[in-house]
Design a protein around this motif. Structure first.
Motif, PDB file in Angstrom:
ATOM      1  N   PHE A  34      11.221   8.685   3.720  1.00 52.25           N
ATOM      2  CA  PHE A  34      11.382   8.323   5.121  1.00 52.25           C
ATOM      3  C   PHE A  34      10.550   9.202   6.048  1.00 52.25           C
ATOM      4  CE2 PHE A  34      15.950   6.736   4.243  1.00 52.25           C
ATOM      5  CZ  PHE A  34      15.463   5.491   3.904  1.00 52.25           C
ATOM      6  N   ALA A  35      10.109  10.359   5.576  1.00 49.61           N
ATOM      7  CA  ALA A  35       9.388  11.269   6.460  1.00 49.61           C
ATOM      8  C   ALA A  35       8.075  10.641   6.882  1.00 49.61           C
ATOM      9  CB  ALA A  35       9.130  12.593   5.750  1.00 49.61           C
ATOM     10  N   GLY A  36       7.574  11.015   8.055  1.00 51.55           N
ATOM     11  CA  GLY A  36       6.319  10.386   8.467  1.00 51.55           C
ATOM     12  C   GLY A  36       5.730  11.000   9.718  1.00 51.55           C
ATOM     13  N   GLN A  37       4.568  10.481  10.061  1.00 45.88           N
ATOM     14  CA  GLN A  37       3.882  10.954  11.254  1.00 45.88           C
ATOM     15  C   GLN A  37       4.699  10.594  12.486  1.00 45.88           C
ATOM     16  OE1 GLN A  37       0.314   8.676  10.422  1.00 45.88           O
ATOM     17  NE2 GLN A  37       0.699   7.368  12.182  1.00 45.88           N
ATOM     18  N   PHE A  46       0.818  -1.204   0.000  1.00 48.55           N
ATOM     19  CA  PHE A  46       0.000   0.000   0.000  1.00 48.55           C
ATOM     20  C   PHE A  46       0.856   1.260   0.000  1.00 48.55           C
ATOM     21  CE2 PHE A  46      -2.769  -2.913   2.813  1.00 48.55           C
ATOM     22  CZ  PHE A  46      -3.247  -3.600   1.710  1.00 48.55           C
ATOM     23  N   THR A  47       2.072   1.153  -0.566  1.00 48.70           N
ATOM     24  CA  THR A  47       2.975   2.291  -0.565  1.00 48.70           C
ATOM     25  C   THR A  47       2.421   3.457  -1.379  1.00 48.70           C
ATOM     26  OG1 THR A  47       5.211   3.063  -1.083  1.00 48.70           O
ATOM     27  CG2 THR A  47       4.295   1.370  -2.522  1.00 48.70           C
ATOM     28  N   ARG A  48       2.713   4.654  -0.903  1.00 49.63           N
ATOM     29  CA  ARG A  48       2.318   5.863  -1.636  1.00 49.63           C
ATOM     30  C   ARG A  48       3.342   6.232  -2.699  1.00 49.63           C
ATOM     31  NH1 ARG A  48       4.753  10.577   1.406  1.00 49.63           N
ATOM     32  NH2 ARG A  48       5.970   9.654   3.097  1.00 49.63           N
ATOM     33  N   HIS A  49       4.427   5.475  -2.777  1.00 47.77           N
ATOM     34  CA  HIS A  49       5.512   5.804  -3.697  1.00 47.77           C
ATOM     35  C   HIS A  49       5.425   4.960  -4.971  1.00 47.77           C
ATOM     36  CE1 HIS A  49       7.100   8.235  -0.543  1.00 47.77           C
ATOM     37  NE2 HIS A  49       7.206   7.206   0.272  1.00 47.77           N
ATOM     38  N   LEU A  78      -7.797   8.554  11.736  1.00 48.67           N
ATOM     39  CA  LEU A  78      -6.492   8.000  11.394  1.00 48.67           C
ATOM     40  C   LEU A  78      -6.022   8.704  10.123  1.00 48.67           C
ATOM     41  CD1 LEU A  78      -7.139   4.190  11.982  1.00 48.67           C
ATOM     42  CD2 LEU A  78      -6.139   5.850  13.559  1.00 48.67           C
ATOM     43  N   ARG A  79      -4.756   9.090  10.088  1.00 52.60           N
ATOM     44  CA  ARG A  79      -4.253   9.918   8.985  1.00 52.60           C
ATOM     45  C   ARG A  79      -2.967   9.308   8.444  1.00 52.60           C
ATOM     46  NH1 ARG A  79      -4.068  14.064  11.796  1.00 52.60           N
ATOM     47  NH2 ARG A  79      -6.067  15.002  11.206  1.00 52.60           N
ATOM     48  N   ASP A  80      -2.814   9.296   7.104  1.00 54.04           N
ATOM     49  CA  ASP A  80      -1.570   8.807   6.520  1.00 54.04           C
ATOM     50  C   ASP A  80      -0.703   9.986   6.098  1.00 54.04           C
ATOM     51  OD1 ASP A  80      -2.442   9.749   4.028  1.00 54.04           O
ATOM     52  OD2 ASP A  80      -3.090   7.778   3.329  1.00 54.04           O
ATOM     53  N   ASN A  81       0.436   9.691   5.462  1.00 58.49           N
ATOM     54  CA  ASN A  81       1.381  10.746   5.113  1.00 58.49           C
ATOM     55  C   ASN A  81       1.066  11.437   3.791  1.00 58.49           C
ATOM     56  OD1 ASN A  81       2.973  10.646   7.426  1.00 58.49           O
ATOM     57  ND2 ASN A  81       3.893   8.739   6.709  1.00 58.49           N
ATOM     58  N   GLU A  82      -0.030  11.028   3.151  1.00 58.92           N
ATOM     59  CA  GLU A  82      -0.578  11.796   2.033  1.00 58.92           C
ATOM     60  C   GLU A  82      -1.631  12.769   2.528  1.00 58.92           C
ATOM     61  OE1 GLU A  82      -0.378   9.086  -1.938  1.00 58.92           O
ATOM     62  OE2 GLU A  82      -2.044   8.654  -0.594  1.00 58.92           O
ATOM     63  N   LYS A  83      -1.818  12.810   3.852  1.00 56.50           N
ATOM     64  CA  LYS A  83      -2.839  13.635   4.520  1.00 56.50           C
ATOM     65  C   LYS A  83      -4.247  13.085   4.296  1.00 56.50           C
ATOM     66  CE  LYS A  83       0.365  16.610   5.754  1.00 56.50           C
ATOM     67  NZ  LYS A  83       1.557  16.023   5.139  1.00 56.50           N
ATOM     68  N   ASN A  84      -4.352  11.831   3.806  1.00 57.34           N
ATOM     69  CA  ASN A  84      -5.662  11.194   3.732  1.00 57.34           C
ATOM     70  C   ASN A  84      -6.117  10.832   5.139  1.00 57.34           C
ATOM     71  OD1 ASN A  84      -5.794  11.091   0.829  1.00 57.34           O
ATOM     72  ND2 ASN A  84      -4.285   9.430   0.920  1.00 57.34           N
ATOM     73  N   SER A  94      -0.459   4.266   2.431  1.00 53.10           N
ATOM     74  CA  SER A  94      -1.459   5.161   1.840  1.00 53.10           C
ATOM     75  C   SER A  94      -2.836   4.522   1.937  1.00 53.10           C
ATOM     76  CB  SER A  94      -1.138   5.433   0.362  1.00 53.10           C
ATOM     77  OG  SER A  94      -2.270   5.950  -0.327  1.00 53.10           O
ATOM     78  N   TYR A  95      -3.765   5.197   2.627  1.00 51.74           N
ATOM     79  CA  TYR A  95      -5.138   4.684   2.684  1.00 51.74           C
ATOM     80  C   TYR A  95      -5.768   4.647   1.298  1.00 51.74           C
ATOM     81  CZ  TYR A  95      -5.232   4.877   7.773  1.00 51.74           C
ATOM     82  OH  TYR A  95      -4.986   4.669   9.103  1.00 51.74           O
ATOM     83  N   ARG A  96      -5.445   5.645   0.485  1.00 51.28           N
ATOM     84  CA  ARG A  96      -6.029   5.730  -0.862  1.00 51.28           C
ATOM     85  C   ARG A  96      -5.678   4.498  -1.693  1.00 51.28           C
ATOM     86  NH1 ARG A  96      -3.559   7.575  -5.484  1.00 51.28           N
ATOM     87  NH2 ARG A  96      -1.770   8.277  -4.251  1.00 51.28           N
ATOM     88  N   LEU A  97      -4.401   4.114  -1.665  1.00 53.58           N
ATOM     89  CA  LEU A  97      -3.967   2.978  -2.473  1.00 53.58           C
ATOM     90  C   LEU A  97      -4.300   1.654  -1.799  1.00 53.58           C
ATOM     91  CD1 LEU A  97      -0.607   4.445  -3.776  1.00 53.58           C
ATOM     92  CD2 LEU A  97      -2.808   4.334  -4.934  1.00 53.58           C
ATOM     93  N   ALA A  98      -4.349   1.657  -0.473  1.00 50.96           N
ATOM     94  CA  ALA A  98      -4.758   0.435   0.230  1.00 50.96           C
ATOM     95  C   ALA A  98      -6.180   0.051  -0.156  1.00 50.96           C
ATOM     96  CB  ALA A  98      -4.647   0.642   1.734  1.00 50.96           C
TER      97      ALA A  98
END
Length: 425
Positions: free
Chosen positions: A320-323, A237-240, A386-392, A274-278
């Protein structure tokens, strides 16, 4: 309390879920001499020296985090304290992913695995440098930095500790060296007969010369044929770029074929998630086998060792950046918020990783005679953000939080500073 108590501890009244034993219901769990002594309804409280009321809580086999980074100090800012990620977060077993190499494995054993209160295994890095500074310097990870024979020897001589091999298949590496490193990692896996855990999704930036003819969306279909049954595809479910969902927003058709021939999928939550891609992958029927937290020093707030990089140059957008705060139990809440059931999620952190490690006869189940590795988790109902690093954002109607765990019968409360707090919607 009876003077002639039969048991040392009794976890009483919780909902016990043990997929490996086909148990799901209200049970009591009795412990004697650090081992599971009984799992059954209505054990007399007077039979135990200590009775712990866990009514309303989940009582699970000790949680297994399949994606940890706990080679503290040796991997610089990247490596976390094992017990902070482990028993202090309600997790009894950790799998360090690629921190140690054939050169640094003795140090990992002596300074991390042996002193830790948590049970610690290693997936040995395919690269001589291991996970130094969290793979911050891509030039260290070329085929010239892989020694197949030395890595096979180290893994084979330390089979109690080394339970797999870690490698990366992503566009930054492919643009520099092509597929050769993955071919070498696959050979290490074959020669050791250990699973190869492959990171997908971009990790390194491109070289100045660009992609050099490589296509991020063909990496999966080129790598999967090199892998065997039991090998692990990580970060579905990576955002990359380079994950399970291609640039057109479609799930790669090779994934289902890979699962059909016995490859496994590990969430590797962390910064990449990424919740969007998950949602897209789950809608296509891609249900992960295991669930790792992927906590490290770049995506949570811990003091950085002096002299290590303060931040990445592109801190906001760097992979590598993250919540700041999350945990394996929080990752379980993410899976529930995406529509998976508790009955689907619990095996991802208990029986399935035990099988991945080749240790299903030792961990991942609440069975009489085994070491008493038990995780006790609270459940809150309501509406939580719950928030991911895409701000979803997703709304979780059930939030899980660790209460405490037993590691071989010794209690550790969930007091880790990295544990997140509930955020109400």
């Amino acid at each position: 309390m009876s003077i002639s108590a039969t048991f040392d501890q009794l976890l009483r009244g919780g909902r016990v879920i043990c997929p490996a034993s086909s148990i799901d219901g209200i049970r009591d769990v009795a412990i004697r001499n650090g081992k599971i002594a009984a799992v059954q309804p209505d054990i007399l409280p007077t039979s135990a020296r200590e009775v712990i009321d866990v009514t309303g809580k989940l009582v699970l086999p000790g949680l297994i985090d399949t994606h940890a980074h706990v080679y503290q100090y040796v991997t610089g800012r990247f490596g976390m304290n094992a017990d902070m990620v482990g028993v202090q977060s309600g997790v009894t077993t950790l799998v360090d992913q690629g921190g140690a190499s054939c050169m640094t494995l003795p140090g990992f054993r002596h300074f991390v695995a042996e002193p830790a209160k948590s049970r610690v295994y290693a997936f040995l890095s395919a690269y001589l440098v291991g996970g130094l500074e969290g793979h911050y310097y891509p030039q260290l990870y070329s085929p010239d930095g892989v020694d197949i024979d030395a890595t096979v020897k180290a893994a084979s001589a330390n089979s109690d500790l080394v339970r797999g091999i870690k490698a990366h298949a992503e566009i930054g590496g492919f643009a520099r060296w092509g597929i050769r490193v993955i071919e070498m990692a696959a050979e290490i896996g074959r020669r050791t007969d250990l699973p190869v855990y492959v990171h997908f999704g971009q990790l390194w930036g491109l070289p100045e010369s660009g992609t050099n003819g490589e296509d991020v969306d063909t990496i999966l279909q080129r790598v999967i044929p090199l892998l065997r049954e039991g090998d692990v595809l990580a970060h579905p479910f990576t955002r990359h770029p380079g994950g399970f969902v291609n640039r057109e927003g479609e799930v790669h058709p090779v994934i289902q074929a890979a699962l059909d021939r016995g490859l496994k999928v590990d969430v590797g939550h962390g910064s990449h998630f990424s919740y969007r891609l998950a949602k897209k992958a789950l809608a296509a029927g891609i249900v992960p086998t295991t669930l790792g937290a992927d906590i490290h020093g770049y995506n949570t707030h811990v003091p950085a060792p002096a002299g290590t990089p303060e931040q990445h140059e592109d801190d906001e957008n760097h992979p590598f950046a993250g919540q700041a705060k999350f945990s394996l139990v929080q990752a379980m809440s993410s899976m529930l918020a995406l529509g998976l059931t508790l009955e689907q999620v619990v095996p991802m952190v208990t029986s399935n990783p035990a099988q991945m490690l080749g240790r299903a006869d030792e961990i991942g189940a609440l069975r009489v005679g085994r070491e008493a590795d038990v995780s006790v988790i609270t459940q809150q109902t309501g509406r939580f953000i719950l928030r991911d690093n895409e701000k979803n954002e997703v709304i979780a109607e059930r939030l899980l939080q660790p209460a405490f765990c037993l590691r071989a019968g010794t209690r550790y409360d969930a007091v880790a500073s990295i544990l997140p707090q509930a955020v109400a919607a």
